[in-house]
Enzyme design. Structure first.
Site, PDB file in Angstrom:
ATOM      1  N   ASP A  55     -22.368  79.970  -2.069  1.00 31.06           N
ATOM      2  CA  ASP A  55     -22.853  79.382  -0.819  1.00 31.06           C
ATOM      3  C   ASP A  55     -22.483  77.902  -0.824  1.00 31.06           C
ATOM      4  OD1 ASP A  55     -24.555  78.109  -2.573  1.00 31.06           O
ATOM      5  OD2 ASP A  55     -26.401  78.733  -1.586  1.00 31.06           O
ATOM      6  N   ASP A  68     -24.457  74.121  -0.329  1.00 31.97           N
ATOM      7  CA  ASP A  68     -25.795  73.532  -0.260  1.00 31.97           C
ATOM      8  C   ASP A  68     -25.734  72.087   0.215  1.00 31.97           C
ATOM      9  OD1 ASP A  68     -27.245  75.774  -1.941  1.00 31.97           O
ATOM     10  OD2 ASP A  68     -25.505  75.180  -3.139  1.00 31.97           O
ATOM     11  N   ASP A  94     -27.178  76.577   2.638  1.00 28.06           N
ATOM     12  CA  ASP A  94     -28.569  76.144   2.471  1.00 28.06           C
ATOM     13  C   ASP A  94     -28.704  74.694   2.913  1.00 28.06           C
ATOM     14  OD1 ASP A  94     -29.306  78.569   1.350  1.00 28.06           O
ATOM     15  OD2 ASP A  94     -29.090  77.874  -0.727  1.00 28.06           O
TER      16      ASP A  94
HETATM   17  P1  TTP Z   1     -27.551  77.816  -5.826  1.00 32.32           P
HETATM   18  O1  TTP Z   1     -26.912  77.553  -4.543  1.00 32.32           O
HETATM   19  O2  TTP Z   1     -28.250  79.135  -5.974  1.00 32.32           O
HETATM   20  O3  TTP Z   1     -26.561  77.720  -7.062  1.00 32.32           O
HETATM   21  P2  TTP Z   1     -25.265  76.832  -7.297  1.00 32.32           P
HETATM   22  O4  TTP Z   1     -24.948  76.015  -6.102  1.00 32.32           O
HETATM   23  O5  TTP Z   1     -25.502  76.090  -8.575  1.00 32.32           O
HETATM   24  O6  TTP Z   1     -24.128  77.893  -7.565  1.00 32.32           O
HETATM   25  P3  TTP Z   1     -23.444  78.895  -6.505  1.00 32.32           P
HETATM   26  O7  TTP Z   1     -24.041  78.650  -5.165  1.00 32.32           O
HETATM   27  O8  TTP Z   1     -21.999  78.611  -6.534  1.00 32.32           O
HETATM   28  O9  TTP Z   1     -23.745  80.273  -7.011  1.00 32.32           O
HETATM   29  O10 TTP Z   1     -28.657  76.704  -6.110  1.00 32.32           O
HETATM   30  C1  TTP Z   1     -28.315  75.332  -6.239  1.00 32.32           C
HETATM   31  C2  TTP Z   1     -29.313  74.637  -7.107  1.00 32.32           C
HETATM   32  O11 TTP Z   1     -30.515  74.457  -6.396  1.00 32.32           O
HETATM   33  C3  TTP Z   1     -29.661  75.418  -8.364  1.00 32.32           C
HETATM   34  O12 TTP Z   1     -29.477  74.597  -9.491  1.00 32.32           O
HETATM   35  C4  TTP Z   1     -31.096  75.741  -8.250  1.00 32.32           C
HETATM   36  C5  TTP Z   1     -31.611  74.830  -7.180  1.00 32.32           C
HETATM   37  N1  TTP Z   1     -32.596  75.441  -6.278  1.00 32.32           N
HETATM   38  C6  TTP Z   1     -33.821  74.819  -6.157  1.00 32.32           C
HETATM   39  O13 TTP Z   1     -34.063  73.803  -6.795  1.00 32.32           O
HETATM   40  N2  TTP Z   1     -34.755  75.358  -5.314  1.00 32.32           N
HETATM   41  C7  TTP Z   1     -34.504  76.491  -4.587  1.00 32.32           C
HETATM   42  O14 TTP Z   1     -35.374  76.936  -3.829  1.00 32.32           O
HETATM   43  C8  TTP Z   1     -33.201  77.135  -4.723  1.00 32.32           C
HETATM   44  C9  TTP Z   1     -32.865  78.386  -3.954  1.00 32.32           C
HETATM   45  C10 TTP Z   1     -32.297  76.561  -5.572  1.00 32.32           C
HETATM   46 MN    MN Z   2     -24.882  76.902  -4.193  1.00 27.63          MN
HETATM   47 MN    MN Z   3     -27.906  77.694  -2.527  1.00 27.41          MN
END
Ligand code: TTP
Ligand code: MN
Ligand code: MN
Ligand code: MN
Length: 373
Positions: A205, A207, A297
């Protein structure tokens, strides 16, 4: 071959926040297996072994070169007997029979498949498995299954959102979000976070963090942004969560996953023509619709929590986990996505940048691209 531990490996910390881990992983043959074992343990609700495999994988990811023999990992932290046995299998046979057994396991296969759907967690996956369901098609055709809105979107866009998002696609989305946000509020602060901020080439995704320079002004912003994305016809799905943030609460260092900020989980429509390098390209005849769905996100913390939110959302998950554990065990401090609290001084420690937080913790600053733990 020389099997003495390279000197660079001599003093590896047990905490990922005291290691520098780039996206260059010299030990992927081990870490991929370890992460599968972690996932399998997670499905079996074995929290201890799951975290142990994740920690072991993380230590190996931080090494400056490939491990060629067991002697080379002597003295490294977080590598238990179980992990070493798996590594020995891989070193000897080029594969792990233990993991191959797991890969063939019917339950593991089903749970992995079901949890690959957006909105489906281990609990729902387990429930479906217990009802004898094994494939996505069976789930969609089973009359007594009630899918929630998120899961329906997950199935509807399954083939698109299970495809990795490229850096170029993330950049294109960044431009769209930036334009949308700044059209609404020219002084809004927008930052790319998550895996792409860590320099990853692909992600599941994209973020973003979003706030306003004046406290409280961020409150209405996210809903405006969502409306504007809908008006542009690119909002395919939106799961909005209002803020449940309580400033008086102490940070909870054991918290996993969710924080209390206002946020939304989106599926957006990205036009192929907006992606750098794909502009004007003859598209694949089997894939001629010219757009794809992407998971995005957006998180909107108040500006005084921005640094904590940025640090938490930049990840990696293991990096964040170890930061909080380090704070708690080594500094008697409580850290989460919202705040840092010194238990000895009974004091919240404010921060405007990530550097401030590392400094409060007495840690050397680790750049985002060195947090791929
Ligand atoms: P992710 O988007 O799940 O993971 P990522 O960006 O490291 O890897 P990819 O998308 O490529 O699979 O989450 C990003 C970071 O945000 C992760 O380290 C965990 C954190 N996080 C929170 O702190 N709170 C939340 O509610 C969520 C969903 C994630
Ligand atoms: Mn991510
Ligand atoms: Mn995410
Ligand atoms: Mn992820």
């Amino acid at each position: 071959t020389d099997c003495s531990p390279p000197t660079a490996v001599a003093n590896v910390s047990q905490y990922a926040c005291q290691r520098r881990t780039t996206t260059e992983n010299h030990n992927k043959i081990f870490t991929d297996v370890m992460e599968e074992l972690a996932e399998s343990s997670e499905f079996n609700e074995s929290k201890g072994p799951c975290l142990a495999f994740r920690r072991a994988a993380s230590v190996l990811k931080s090494l400056p070169s490939a491990v060629h023999c067991l002697e080379a990992i002597q003295g490294l932290p977080c590598l238990g007997e179980h992990t070493k046995a798996v590594m020995e299998e891989i070193l000897t046979f080029g594969r792990s029979f233990k993991v191959e057994e797991i890969r063939c396991d019917e339950r593991y296969q089903a749970l992995k498949l079901f949890t690959s759907v957006f909105g489906v967690g281990p609990k729902t996956a387990e429930k479906w498995y217990r009802r004898g369901l094994r494939s996505l098609k069976e789930i969609l055709t089973e009359p007594n299954i009630q899918l929630n809105r998120m899961q329906r979107a997950g199935f509807l866009y399954y083939s698109d959102i299970s495809k990795a998002v490229s850096k170029a696609e993330a950049k294109a989305l960044g431009c769209i979000i930036e334009e949308t946000v700044h059209w609404i509020a020219p002084d809004a602060i927008l930052a790319l976070t998550g895996g792409f901020r860590r320099g990853k080439e692909y992600g599941h995704d994209v973020d973003f963090l979003l706030t306003m320079p004046e406290m409280g002004k961020e409150e209405g912003l996210l809903l405006h942004v969502i409306d504007r994305l809908r008006d542009q016809g690119i909002l395919l799905y939106c799961e909005y969560q209002g803020s449940t943030f309580d400033v008086s609460k102490l940070p909870s260092w054991r918290f996993e996953d969710m924080d209390h900020f206002q946020k939304c989980f989106l599926i957006l429509r990205l036009e192929q023509g907006q992606v750098e390098g794909e502009r004007g390209l003859q598209s694949d005849p089997g894939d001629s619709r010219g757009w794809r769905a992407v998971r995005v996100d957006l998180v909107a913390p108040p500006v005084d929590r921005y640094a904590f939110a940025l640090l938490g959302w930049t990840g990696s998950r293991q990096f964040g986990r170890d930061l909080r554990t380090f704070a708690y065990k080594e500094r008697q401090m409580l850290l989460d996505n919202h705040a840092l609290y010194d238990k000895t001084k009974k004091l919240f420690l404010p921060a405007t940048t990530e550097e401030d937080i590392f400094a409060h913790l007495g840690l050397e600053y680790v750049e985002p691209w060195q947090r791929n733990a």
